[in-house]
Design an enzyme around this catalytic site. Structure first.
Site, PDB file in Angstrom:
ATOM      1  N   GLU A  22      -2.152 -79.115   1.455  1.00 47.99           N
ATOM      2  CA  GLU A  22      -0.817 -78.842   2.015  1.00 47.99           C
ATOM      3  C   GLU A  22      -0.941 -78.135   3.368  1.00 47.99           C
ATOM      4  O   GLU A  22      -1.733 -77.210   3.522  1.00 47.99           O
ATOM      5  CB  GLU A  22      -0.029 -77.968   1.033  1.00 47.99           C
ATOM      6  N   ALA A 132      17.466 -79.076  -6.899  1.00 47.72           N
ATOM      7  CA  ALA A 132      16.508 -80.120  -6.525  1.00 47.72           C
ATOM      8  C   ALA A 132      16.688 -81.369  -7.389  1.00 47.72           C
ATOM      9  O   ALA A 132      16.469 -82.493  -6.923  1.00 47.72           O
ATOM     10  CB  ALA A 132      15.084 -79.575  -6.648  1.00 47.72           C
ATOM     11  N   LYS A 173      14.211 -82.138 -13.825  1.00 49.90           N
ATOM     12  CA  LYS A 173      13.807 -82.779 -12.562  1.00 49.90           C
ATOM     13  C   LYS A 173      12.959 -84.023 -12.840  1.00 49.90           C
ATOM     14  O   LYS A 173      13.090 -85.047 -12.163  1.00 49.90           O
ATOM     15  CB  LYS A 173      13.017 -81.789 -11.690  1.00 49.90           C
ATOM     16  N   GLN A 184       3.653 -73.905  -7.938  1.00 49.45           N
ATOM     17  CA  GLN A 184       3.536 -72.753  -7.043  1.00 49.45           C
ATOM     18  C   GLN A 184       2.158 -72.138  -7.288  1.00 49.45           C
ATOM     19  O   GLN A 184       1.578 -72.298  -8.366  1.00 49.45           O
ATOM     20  CB  GLN A 184       4.632 -71.752  -7.408  1.00 49.45           C
ATOM     21  N   PHE A 224       2.962 -62.666   0.014  1.00 54.27           N
ATOM     22  CA  PHE A 224       3.357 -63.977  -0.548  1.00 54.27           C
ATOM     23  C   PHE A 224       3.732 -63.828  -2.017  1.00 54.27           C
ATOM     24  O   PHE A 224       4.703 -64.396  -2.490  1.00 54.27           O
ATOM     25  CB  PHE A 224       2.194 -64.974  -0.502  1.00 54.27           C
ATOM     26  N   HIS A 274      -4.203 -79.041  -5.887  1.00 57.26           N
ATOM     27  CA  HIS A 274      -3.431 -79.088  -4.642  1.00 57.26           C
ATOM     28  C   HIS A 274      -3.703 -77.773  -3.908  1.00 57.26           C
ATOM     29  O   HIS A 274      -3.377 -76.693  -4.438  1.00 57.26           O
ATOM     30  CB  HIS A 274      -1.939 -79.222  -4.967  1.00 57.26           C
TER      31      HIS A 274
HETATM   32  P1  FAD Z   1      15.384 -76.058  -8.194  1.00 55.49           P
HETATM   33  O1  FAD Z   1      14.631 -76.918  -9.117  1.00 55.49           O
HETATM   34  O2  FAD Z   1      16.718 -76.486  -7.757  1.00 55.49           O
HETATM   35  O3  FAD Z   1      15.496 -74.609  -8.868  1.00 55.49           O
HETATM   36  C1  FAD Z   1      16.077 -73.507  -8.173  1.00 55.49           C
HETATM   37  C2  FAD Z   1      16.555 -72.488  -9.201  1.00 55.49           C
HETATM   38  O4  FAD Z   1      17.685 -73.037  -9.909  1.00 55.49           O
HETATM   39  C3  FAD Z   1      15.535 -72.131 -10.276  1.00 55.49           C
HETATM   40  O5  FAD Z   1      15.696 -70.790 -10.613  1.00 55.49           O
HETATM   41  C4  FAD Z   1      15.907 -73.039 -11.437  1.00 55.49           C
HETATM   42  O6  FAD Z   1      15.508 -72.504 -12.711  1.00 55.49           O
HETATM   43  C5  FAD Z   1      17.417 -73.110 -11.298  1.00 55.49           C
HETATM   44  N1  FAD Z   1      17.986 -74.378 -11.781  1.00 55.49           N
HETATM   45  C6  FAD Z   1      17.499 -75.628 -11.554  1.00 55.49           C
HETATM   46  N2  FAD Z   1      18.291 -76.550 -12.131  1.00 55.49           N
HETATM   47  C7  FAD Z   1      19.304 -75.865 -12.726  1.00 55.49           C
HETATM   48  C8  FAD Z   1      20.455 -76.264 -13.450  1.00 55.49           C
HETATM   49  N3  FAD Z   1      20.711 -77.549 -13.710  1.00 55.49           N
HETATM   50  N4  FAD Z   1      21.306 -75.295 -13.902  1.00 55.49           N
HETATM   51  C9  FAD Z   1      21.058 -73.977 -13.644  1.00 55.49           C
HETATM   52  N5  FAD Z   1      19.976 -73.549 -12.948  1.00 55.49           N
HETATM   53  C10 FAD Z   1      19.119 -74.490 -12.484  1.00 55.49           C
HETATM   54  N6  FAD Z   1      10.428 -74.290   0.299  1.00 55.49           N
HETATM   55  C11 FAD Z   1      10.771 -74.694   1.549  1.00 55.49           C
HETATM   56  O7  FAD Z   1      11.762 -74.199   2.121  1.00 55.49           O
HETATM   57  N7  FAD Z   1      10.041 -75.669   2.214  1.00 55.49           N
HETATM   58  C12 FAD Z   1       8.951 -76.255   1.636  1.00 55.49           C
HETATM   59  O8  FAD Z   1       8.309 -77.121   2.233  1.00 55.49           O
HETATM   60  C13 FAD Z   1       8.560 -75.833   0.321  1.00 55.49           C
HETATM   61  N8  FAD Z   1       7.488 -76.394  -0.300  1.00 55.49           N
HETATM   62  C14 FAD Z   1       7.174 -76.031  -1.588  1.00 55.49           C
HETATM   63  C15 FAD Z   1       6.106 -76.655  -2.235  1.00 55.49           C
HETATM   64  C16 FAD Z   1       5.764 -76.318  -3.544  1.00 55.49           C
HETATM   65  C17 FAD Z   1       4.620 -77.029  -4.231  1.00 55.49           C
HETATM   66  C18 FAD Z   1       6.515 -75.305  -4.228  1.00 55.49           C
HETATM   67  C19 FAD Z   1       6.134 -74.902  -5.637  1.00 55.49           C
HETATM   68  C20 FAD Z   1       7.581 -74.674  -3.586  1.00 55.49           C
HETATM   69  C21 FAD Z   1       7.928 -75.028  -2.268  1.00 55.49           C
HETATM   70  N9  FAD Z   1       9.000 -74.432  -1.602  1.00 55.49           N
HETATM   71  C22 FAD Z   1       9.344 -74.834  -0.329  1.00 55.49           C
HETATM   72  C23 FAD Z   1       9.768 -73.343  -2.231  1.00 55.49           C
HETATM   73  C24 FAD Z   1      10.985 -73.835  -3.024  1.00 55.49           C
HETATM   74  O9  FAD Z   1      11.885 -74.511  -2.161  1.00 55.49           O
HETATM   75  C25 FAD Z   1      11.641 -72.601  -3.628  1.00 55.49           C
HETATM   76  O10 FAD Z   1      10.822 -72.018  -4.607  1.00 55.49           O
HETATM   77  C26 FAD Z   1      13.059 -72.789  -4.144  1.00 55.49           C
HETATM   78  O11 FAD Z   1      13.625 -71.511  -4.381  1.00 55.49           O
HETATM   79  C27 FAD Z   1      13.125 -73.565  -5.447  1.00 55.49           C
HETATM   80  O12 FAD Z   1      12.975 -74.898  -5.222  1.00 55.49           O
HETATM   81  P2  FAD Z   1      13.044 -75.970  -6.428  1.00 55.49           P
HETATM   82  O13 FAD Z   1      12.882 -77.267  -5.804  1.00 55.49           O
HETATM   83  O14 FAD Z   1      12.148 -75.594  -7.530  1.00 55.49           O
HETATM   84  O15 FAD Z   1      14.588 -75.728  -6.876  1.00 55.49           O
END
Ligand code: FAD
Length: 294
Positions: A22, A132, A173, A184, A224, A274
């Site tokens: 990454e 997401a 998801k 993470q 971090f 990764h």
């Molecule tokens: P989601 O899956 O939407 O989850 C967000 C929160 O909402 C979680 O607490 C989850 O439990 C909760 N949730 C999910 N679905 C529901 C539902 N249906 N009802 C109620 N609650 C729900 N960030 C960046 O800005 N840019 C990047 O390039 C980036 N790359 C990343 C790469 C990796 C491998 C990882 C692990 C993280 C990365 N992040 C990045 C960080 C990530 O965007 C954050 O951690 C963000 O806060 C959560 O993203 P998510 O896609 O898991 O969100």
């Protein structure tokens, strides 16, 4: 270029782990020159299976992310995934970004909610996505992209109901259409195996790629880990404290720790590794060398 799910399926046939790197968009022309002139050529010697490029907080690196992904694919022949976040984008904007990604030959998207820029709270954009899983469903319906999702072995930091609730959201998801999950960073493998067992118990077949960060700087890793909620085990944190300002000793310890972590993960069935490279090559190459994977 290929779908990451197909690359991984081929690796499984050979019994080899899927290795990915990454990167983040550089901030200066000097950073760009170093990345394309030195860092990436060095990392390519390890024959990675794919790479990924992050998307800046609040969509701040939209153009850069797509440009870098395209350049890595065209100049180095390495399948590269663009990260994409929901934050501050409407559905229509996301649709436009995906059209542009497709035009640039990008076939894989890591679909994320994203974090707000420092000092701001998360808020759904009007006409945009809340989670997401909605972006993943949108991508699946549109078609044409392999899709990755983020997973959190210790539970997502905002999920006050606890890690199992967050893991259920991860299952959501995958059910919405994600092909694979990248975790993470974490420092206690027990957290990864707990999540892997949970997903297996839910009948999830999508691979769970562990996200590994080679620690190079004690202050940086503490920052971090506080930001994203990844715990530093006590023995690990106190060893870092003992090493203090000895940067070379910290670097060596980081490599030793990550090597042991990766070895156990692979021995106990993780489908690949990764690496959060932080746009650096040496530590990752040393770890892969220690594992006979470079
Ligand atoms: P989601 O899956 O939407 O989850 C967000 C929160 O909402 C979680 O607490 C989850 O439990 C909760 N949730 C999910 N679905 C529901 C539902 N249906 N009802 C109620 N609650 C729900 N960030 C960046 O800005 N840019 C990047 O390039 C980036 N790359 C990343 C790469 C990796 C491998 C990882 C692990 C993280 C990365 N992040 C990045 C960080 C990530 O965007 C954050 O951690 C963000 O806060 C959560 O993203 P998510 O896609 O898991 O969100």
């Amino acid at each position: 270029m290929r779908y990451i799910r197909d690359i991984h399926a081929d690796k499984q046939v050979t019994g080899q782990p899927t290795i990915s790197f990454e990167f983040f968009p550089f901030k200066t022309p000097q950073g760009e020159a170093t990345f394309f002139g030195k860092t990436l050529p060095a990392l390519m010697t390890a024959k990675p299976d794919y790479a990924s490029v992050t998307y800046g907080a609040g969509g701040s690196t939209r153009e850069k992310t797509l440009e870098i992904v395209e350049r890595i694919q065209n100049d180095f022949g390495l399948t590269t995934m663009a990260h994409l976040t929901c934050i501050k984008h409407t559905r229509a904007e996301i649709g436009g970004i995906l059209d542009e990604a497709a035009n640039r030959g990008i076939q894989n998207i890591l679909a994320l909610r994203g974090d707000p820029p420092p000092g701001e709270n998360w808020a759904q954009t009007e006409g945009g996505f809340e989670y997401a899983s909605e972006l993943i469903a949108f991508l699946r319906e549109r078609g044409g992209f392999g899709i990755g999702a983020a997973g959190f072995p210790e539970g997502h930091i905002d999920c006050v109901e606890g890690r199992e609730t967050d893991w259920r959201h991860l299952v959501g998801k995958i059910n919405s259409g994600a092909d694979f999950v990248i975790t993470q960073m974490f420092f206690d493998n027990a957290d990864y195996f707990r999540l892997a067992d949970f997903l297996k118990g839910q009948g999830v077949a999508a691979p769970l790629f562990p996200g590994i960060i080679p620690v190079a700087n004690a202050g940086q890793i503490k920052k971090f880990s506080a930001m994203c909620g990844a715990k530093l085990p006590e023995s690990f944190a106190s060893r870092l404290d003992e090493l203090g300002d000895d940067a070379e000793a910290v670097r060596e310890y980081g490599i030793e720790y990550a090597t042991a972590q990766c070895r156990e993960l692979l021995d106990r069935g993780a489908p690949g590794l990764h690496f959060y490279t932080l746009n650096k090559s040496k530590a990752v190459l040393q770890i892969l060398g220690n594992l006979d994977l470079a």
